[in-house]
Design a protein around this motif. Structure first.
Motif, PDB file in Angstrom:
ATOM      1  N   GLU A 119       0.829  -1.206   0.000  1.00 20.87           N
ATOM      2  CA  GLU A 119       0.000   0.000   0.000  1.00 20.87           C
ATOM      3  C   GLU A 119       0.862   1.255   0.000  1.00 20.87           C
ATOM      4  N   LYS A 120       1.903   1.247   0.830  1.00 22.32           N
ATOM      5  CA  LYS A 120       2.808   2.391   0.928  1.00 22.32           C
ATOM      6  C   LYS A 120       3.481   2.654  -0.417  1.00 22.32           C
ATOM      7  N   LYS A 121       3.977   1.592  -1.044  1.00 24.07           N
ATOM      8  CA  LYS A 121       4.664   1.740  -2.324  1.00 24.07           C
ATOM      9  C   LYS A 121       3.706   2.191  -3.432  1.00 24.07           C
ATOM     10  N   LYS A 122       2.489   1.665  -3.415  1.00 22.38           N
ATOM     11  CA  LYS A 122       1.507   2.058  -4.429  1.00 22.38           C
ATOM     12  C   LYS A 122       1.129   3.524  -4.261  1.00 22.38           C
ATOM     13  N   LYS A 123       0.944   3.971  -3.015  1.00 23.91           N
ATOM     14  CA  LYS A 123       0.624   5.373  -2.766  1.00 23.91           C
ATOM     15  C   LYS A 123       1.765   6.272  -3.228  1.00 23.91           C
ATOM     16  N   LYS A 124       2.994   5.839  -2.931  1.00 24.09           N
ATOM     17  CA  LYS A 124       4.168   6.617  -3.342  1.00 24.09           C
ATOM     18  C   LYS A 124       4.225   6.713  -4.867  1.00 24.09           C
ATOM     19  N   ALA A 125       3.988   5.592  -5.544  1.00 22.67           N
ATOM     20  CA  ALA A 125       4.015   5.575  -7.007  1.00 22.67           C
ATOM     21  C   ALA A 125       2.918   6.479  -7.577  1.00 22.67           C
ATOM     22  N   LYS A 126       1.748   6.464  -6.956  1.00 22.02           N
ATOM     23  CA  LYS A 126       0.638   7.298  -7.419  1.00 22.02           C
ATOM     24  C   LYS A 126       0.962   8.781  -7.232  1.00 22.02           C
ATOM     25  N   ARG A 127       1.571   9.126  -6.081  1.00 20.98           N
ATOM     26  CA  ARG A 127       1.973  10.512  -5.842  1.00 20.98           C
ATOM     27  C   ARG A 127       2.991  10.964  -6.882  1.00 20.98           C
ATOM     28  N   LYS A 128       3.935  10.072  -7.183  1.00 22.34           N
ATOM     29  CA  LYS A 128       4.961  10.394  -8.180  1.00 22.34           C
ATOM     30  C   LYS A 128       4.324  10.600  -9.551  1.00 22.34           C
ATOM     31  N   LEU A 129       3.348   9.760  -9.888  1.00 29.55           N
ATOM     32  CA  LEU A 129       2.645   9.894 -11.159  1.00 29.55           C
ATOM     33  C   LEU A 129       1.929  11.238 -11.229  1.00 29.55           C
ATOM     34  N   HIS A 130       1.208  11.604 -10.164  1.00 26.03           N
ATOM     35  CA  HIS A 130       0.501  12.885 -10.140  1.00 26.03           C
ATOM     36  C   HIS A 130       1.476  14.056 -10.230  1.00 26.03           C
ATOM     37  N   ARG A 131       2.597  13.947  -9.527  1.00 27.73           N
ATOM     38  CA  ARG A 131       3.615  14.990  -9.560  1.00 27.73           C
ATOM     39  C   ARG A 131       4.142  15.154 -10.988  1.00 27.73           C
ATOM     40  N   THR A 132       4.409  14.018 -11.647  1.00 22.26           N
ATOM     41  CA  THR A 132       4.902  14.045 -13.021  1.00 22.26           C
ATOM     42  C   THR A 132       3.849  14.631 -13.957  1.00 22.26           C
ATOM     43  N   GLU A 133       2.591  14.219 -13.774  1.00 18.64           N
ATOM     44  CA  GLU A 133       1.520  14.748 -14.612  1.00 18.64           C
ATOM     45  C   GLU A 133       1.370  16.246 -14.411  1.00 18.64           C
ATOM     46  N   ARG A 134       1.478  16.683 -13.154  1.00 17.93           N
ATOM     47  CA  ARG A 134       1.408  18.114 -12.887  1.00 17.93           C
ATOM     48  C   ARG A 134       2.572  18.829 -13.556  1.00 17.93           C
ATOM     49  N   GLY A 135       3.744  18.181 -13.515  1.00 16.19           N
ATOM     50  CA  GLY A 135       4.909  18.761 -14.179  1.00 16.19           C
ATOM     51  C   GLY A 135       4.688  18.893 -15.669  1.00 16.19           C
ATOM     52  N   VAL A 136       4.076  17.871 -16.255  1.00 19.40           N
ATOM     53  CA  VAL A 136       3.779  17.903 -17.682  1.00 19.40           C
ATOM     54  C   VAL A 136       2.756  19.000 -17.969  1.00 19.40           C
ATOM     55  N   GLU A 137       1.738  19.090 -17.103  1.00 17.78           N
ATOM     56  CA  GLU A 137       0.732  20.133 -17.282  1.00 17.78           C
ATOM     57  C   GLU A 137       1.368  21.511 -17.146  1.00 17.78           C
ATOM     58  N   LYS A 138       2.250  21.654 -16.172  1.00 21.41           N
ATOM     59  CA  LYS A 138       2.939  22.929 -15.999  1.00 21.41           C
ATOM     60  C   LYS A 138       3.791  23.236 -17.223  1.00 21.41           C
ATOM     61  N   ALA A 139       4.459  22.219 -17.738  1.00 21.83           N
ATOM     62  CA  ALA A 139       5.291  22.417 -18.932  1.00 21.83           C
ATOM     63  C   ALA A 139       4.416  22.823 -20.122  1.00 21.83           C
ATOM     64  N   LYS A 140       3.255  22.181 -20.251  1.00 24.89           N
ATOM     65  CA  LYS A 140       2.342  22.541 -21.333  1.00 24.89           C
ATOM     66  C   LYS A 140       1.865  23.977 -21.170  1.00 24.89           C
ATOM     67  N   LEU A 141       1.480  24.335 -19.936  1.00 27.59           N
ATOM     68  CA  LEU A 141       1.020  25.694 -19.688  1.00 27.59           C
ATOM     69  C   LEU A 141       2.125  26.713 -19.943  1.00 27.59           C
ATOM     70  N   LYS A 142       3.343  26.353 -19.517  1.00 20.59           N
ATOM     71  CA  LYS A 142       4.474  27.252 -19.734  1.00 20.59           C
ATOM     72  C   LYS A 142       4.744  27.417 -21.227  1.00 20.59           C
ATOM     73  N   ALA A 143       4.692  26.318 -21.974  1.00 18.22           N
ATOM     74  CA  ALA A 143       4.918  26.378 -23.420  1.00 18.22           C
ATOM     75  C   ALA A 143       3.820  27.202 -24.098  1.00 18.22           C
ATOM     76  N   LYS A 144       2.579  27.002 -23.655  1.00 13.10           N
ATOM     77  CA  LYS A 144       1.471  27.757 -24.224  1.00 13.10           C
ATOM     78  C   LYS A 144       1.624  29.243 -23.926  1.00 13.10           C
ATOM     79  N   GLN A 145       2.022  29.575 -22.702  1.00 10.44           N
ATOM     80  CA  GLN A 145       2.232  30.975 -22.331  1.00 10.44           C
ATOM     81  C   GLN A 145       3.381  31.576 -23.134  1.00 10.44           C
ATOM     82  N   ARG A 146       4.444  30.802 -23.324  1.00  5.18           N
ATOM     83  CA  ARG A 146       5.579  31.263 -24.132  1.00  5.18           C
ATOM     84  C   ARG A 146       5.117  31.550 -25.558  1.00  5.18           C
TER      85      ARG A 146
END
Length: 108
Positions: free
Chosen positions: A32-59
């Motif tokens: 459970e601990k490892k799955k939660k950690k993996a899910k948090r990492k996935l969300h963090r990465t997705e947020r990073g991708v979303e931020k990168a997309k938003l940054k690229a769009k703003q640029r």
């Protein structure tokens, strides 16, 4: 001896079961601990991708705004230059008309 052996066997079996139940519980908690950690990492990465997309769009938007400003400035400059040149031509033509009374000849 029969009942004592059976009693010992039952106690040992209970100990063994409890030991492996605890181990199984630890394993489940670890999973459970490892799955939660993996899910948090996935969300963090997705947020990073979303931020990168938003940054690229703003640029992209910023670049387009900058281009529009440059184009507007260039068009204004070109229009002003055209007006100045036309004014010079008109003044020269007026000068020729007033001094010579005829239109200028052109060389082809």
């Amino acid at each position: 001896m029969g009942p004592a052996v059976e009693l010992w066997k039952e106690r040992e079996m209970d100990k063994t079961r409890k030991k492996y139940e605890k181990l199984s519980e630890k394993i489940m908690l670890w999973v459970e601990k490892k799955k939660k950690k993996a899910k948090r990492k996935l969300h963090r990465t997705e947020r990073g991708v979303e931020k990168a997309k938003l940054k690229a769009k703003q640029r992209f938007i910023d670049d387009n705004e900058r281009i529009e400003i440059i184009v507007l400035s260039a068009r204004t400059h070109a229009y002003e230059s055209q007006m100045k040149e036309e004014l010079k031509v008109k003044e020269k033509a007026n000068l020729m008309r007033t001094t010579t009374g005829r239109s200028p000849c052109t060389f082809l």
